[in-house]
Design an enzyme around this catalytic site. Structure first.
Site, PDB file in Angstrom:
ATOM      1  NE  ARG A  88      -2.631   0.985   3.485  1.00 21.40           N
ATOM      2  CZ  ARG A  88      -3.327   0.636   4.580  1.00 21.40           C
ATOM      3  NH1 ARG A  88      -4.551   0.132   4.442  1.00 21.40           N
ATOM      4  NH2 ARG A  88      -2.834   0.796   5.784  1.00 21.40           N
TER       5      ARG A  88
ATOM      6  CE  LYS B 228      -2.424   4.672   7.084  1.00 22.12           C
ATOM      7  NZ  LYS B 228      -3.641   5.236   7.636  1.00 22.12           N
TER       8      LYS B 228
ATOM      9  CD  GLU C  16     -11.924   5.444   4.494  1.00 25.20           C
ATOM     10  OE1 GLU C  16     -11.535   4.492   5.181  1.00 25.20           O
ATOM     11  OE2 GLU C  16     -11.220   5.991   3.630  1.00 25.20           O
TER      12      GLU C  16
HETATM   13  N1  PLP Z   1      -9.331   4.118   6.484  1.00 25.07           N
HETATM   14  C1  PLP Z   1      -8.495   5.116   6.762  1.00 25.07           C
HETATM   15  C2  PLP Z   1      -8.801   6.455   6.246  1.00 25.07           C
HETATM   16  C3  PLP Z   1      -7.354   4.866   7.542  1.00 25.07           C
HETATM   17  O1  PLP Z   1      -6.511   5.857   7.846  1.00 25.07           O
HETATM   18  C4  PLP Z   1      -7.102   3.569   8.006  1.00 25.07           C
HETATM   19  C5  PLP Z   1      -5.903   3.275   8.779  1.00 25.07           C
HETATM   20  O2  PLP Z   1      -4.902   2.866   8.260  1.00 25.07           O
HETATM   21  C6  PLP Z   1      -8.009   2.570   7.686  1.00 25.07           C
HETATM   22  C7  PLP Z   1      -9.114   2.877   6.920  1.00 25.07           C
HETATM   23  C8  PLP Z   1      -7.785   1.164   8.139  1.00 25.07           C
HETATM   24  O3  PLP Z   1      -6.804   0.526   7.375  1.00 25.07           O
HETATM   25  P1  PLP Z   1      -5.972  -0.659   7.969  1.00 25.07           P
HETATM   26  O4  PLP Z   1      -6.937  -1.703   8.374  1.00 25.07           O
HETATM   27  O5  PLP Z   1      -5.119  -1.108   6.858  1.00 25.07           O
HETATM   28  O6  PLP Z   1      -5.210  -0.130   9.109  1.00 25.07           O
HETATM   29  C1  COI Z   2      -4.308   3.042  11.448  1.00 21.00           C
HETATM   30  O1  COI Z   2      -5.381   2.487  11.655  1.00 21.00           O
HETATM   31  O2  COI Z   2      -3.250   2.451  11.580  1.00 21.00           O
HETATM   32  C2  COI Z   2      -4.217   4.400  11.030  1.00 21.00           C
HETATM   33  O3  COI Z   2      -3.233   4.728  10.433  1.00 21.00           O
HETATM   34  C3  COI Z   2      -5.271   5.319  11.393  1.00 21.00           C
HETATM   35  C4  COI Z   2      -4.717   6.588  11.784  1.00 21.00           C
HETATM   36  C5  COI Z   2      -4.940   7.696  10.892  1.00 21.00           C
HETATM   37  C6  COI Z   2      -4.454   6.845  13.182  1.00 21.00           C
END
Ligand code: PLP
Ligand code: COI
Length: 339
Positions: free
Chosen positions: A80, A183, A219
């Site tokens: 990612r 991200k 989301e």
């Molecule tokens: N959506 C957003 C905007 C996020 O910042 C995050 C955190 O990383 C997620 C979703 C969840 O992603 P993940 O499950 O890969 O941490």
């Molecule tokens: C995460 O879930 O790891 C994130 O990066 C969310 C965050 C913006 C605190």
């Protein structure tokens, strides 16, 4: 080391001993450096400061009952970050370098990994920034990749107790063909005003709708949305949300449990029929959503009447955490044990 109360750790910045850094110059990545400074010295015209050339990741290292340290699906975070780098024209971090630096940052700060049984973990924050100077709107020629870590508790202070989130319609986190799927810092800057206003109004986070038509759910600020209905796990498909690794894993676990998985557009009107809802992500783990309040219409959608998480969300949460902490077999090969 000071006494840390592992059970009451917030999700926040925590100073540890070391971080690791690597610089991209003249078209190649250099050697990994270890630093004990919390600061970065950089050019005032660095592109990360002016034009948002910045991407980050969020991962956790978990300490098992057996004392071993586990990473969860780190390859997905590496991939990612690669997509984020491509999306805003930054130098890509090779997967091996990403892994080596993550492991190094975790091991150097091993004493900060929360012991098993406190619901806490070591949060890992890989960060990629454009450090080279530009004053025209152009990508930098130099980059820095760094990894720092710190012990954390769950993102929402409620932990696994249901939260009430606010649906907003007067702000978007990301544009339909913008950068919502990667991200990068700009997405989070764009979410701050609405999130802060929601906090002032008593909600820990907001739920954003898809920006173009405002008909579908996108989301939450820091986490994906899912719902449960009739033995189905339902989660939005949208080009403007971040593909969550937690959500991807929950979809698999739901399927393993014999549930149907629907990844599709989720209309706001459907909220009325959902039995359970939740926000999921590395930081949030699963945060059950007890209620959603539409800020504009005042309409409320209630998913938990007794102040508790629903049965399916609880099952998914327990299974995910059991794999992450090594309590149950890792049948999907998601876990890397550090030696
Ligand atoms: N959506 C957003 C905007 C996020 O910042 C995050 C955190 O990383 C997620 C979703 C969840 O992603 P993940 O499950 O890969 O941490
Ligand atoms: C995460 O879930 O790891 C994130 O990066 C969310 C965050 C913006 C605190």
């Amino acid at each position: 080391m000071e006494n840390i109360n592992w059970s009451t750790l917030p999700f926040g910045y925590f100073k540890t001993d070391y971080n690791v850094r690597c610089y991209y110059r003249n078209g190649k990545w250099g050697l990994i450096e270890t630093s004990s400074s919390e600061y970065i010295n950089m050019h005032m015209a660095a592109t990360c400061l002016h034009y948002g050339q910045e991407a980050f990741e969020g991962m956790k290292a978990y300490r098992g009952k057996d004392g071993k340290i586990r990473l969860f699906r780190w390859e997905e975070n590496a991939k990612r970050m690669g997509r984020s780098a491509d999306g805003i024209l930054m130098a890509k971090v090779p997967q091996e370098l990403f892994y080596e630096m993550v492991v190094k940052a975790v091991k150097l700060n091993e004493k900060y990994i929360p012991p098993y049984g406190h619901g806490a973990a070591l949060y890992i924050r890989p960060l990629l920034i454009g450090t080279g100077p530009q004053i025209g709107v152009k990508p930098a020629e130099e980059y820095m990749f760094m990894v720092f870590v710190g012990p954390v508790g769950p993102y929402f202070k409620e932990g696994f107790n249901p939260v009430t989130l606010q649906i907003v319609r007067d702000f978007d986190r990301a544009a339909p063909q913008g950068t919502g799927h990667i991200k990068v810092g700009g997405n989070y800057a764009g979410s701050l005003f609405a999130a802060n206003r929601a906090k002032e109004e008593g909600f820990p986070a907001v739920l954003f709708l898809e920006a173009k038509e405002k008909k579908y759910i996108d989301e939450a600020g820091p986490a994906n949305f899912f719902a449960i209905k009739n033995n189905s796990y339902i989660t939005p498909k949208s080009d403007s949300i971040l593909p969550s690794i937690t959500n991807m894993s929950l979809m698999q676990l739901a399927e393993d449990m014999g549930m149907n998985v629907e990844r599709r557009k989720v209309a706001v009107e459907e909220l009325d029929g959902f039995e359970e809802a939740g926000a999921c992500g590395t930081a949030a783990i699963i945060s059950p959503i007890g209620k959603l309040v539409d800020r504009e219409t005042g309409k409320e959608y209630v998913f938990s009447k007794d102040g508790k998480a629903g049965t399916k969300s609880t099952k998914l949460y327990n299974k995910l955490q059991a794999i992450q902490y090594g309590d149950e077999p890792d049948t999907h090969n998601w876990v890397t044990i550090l030696d």
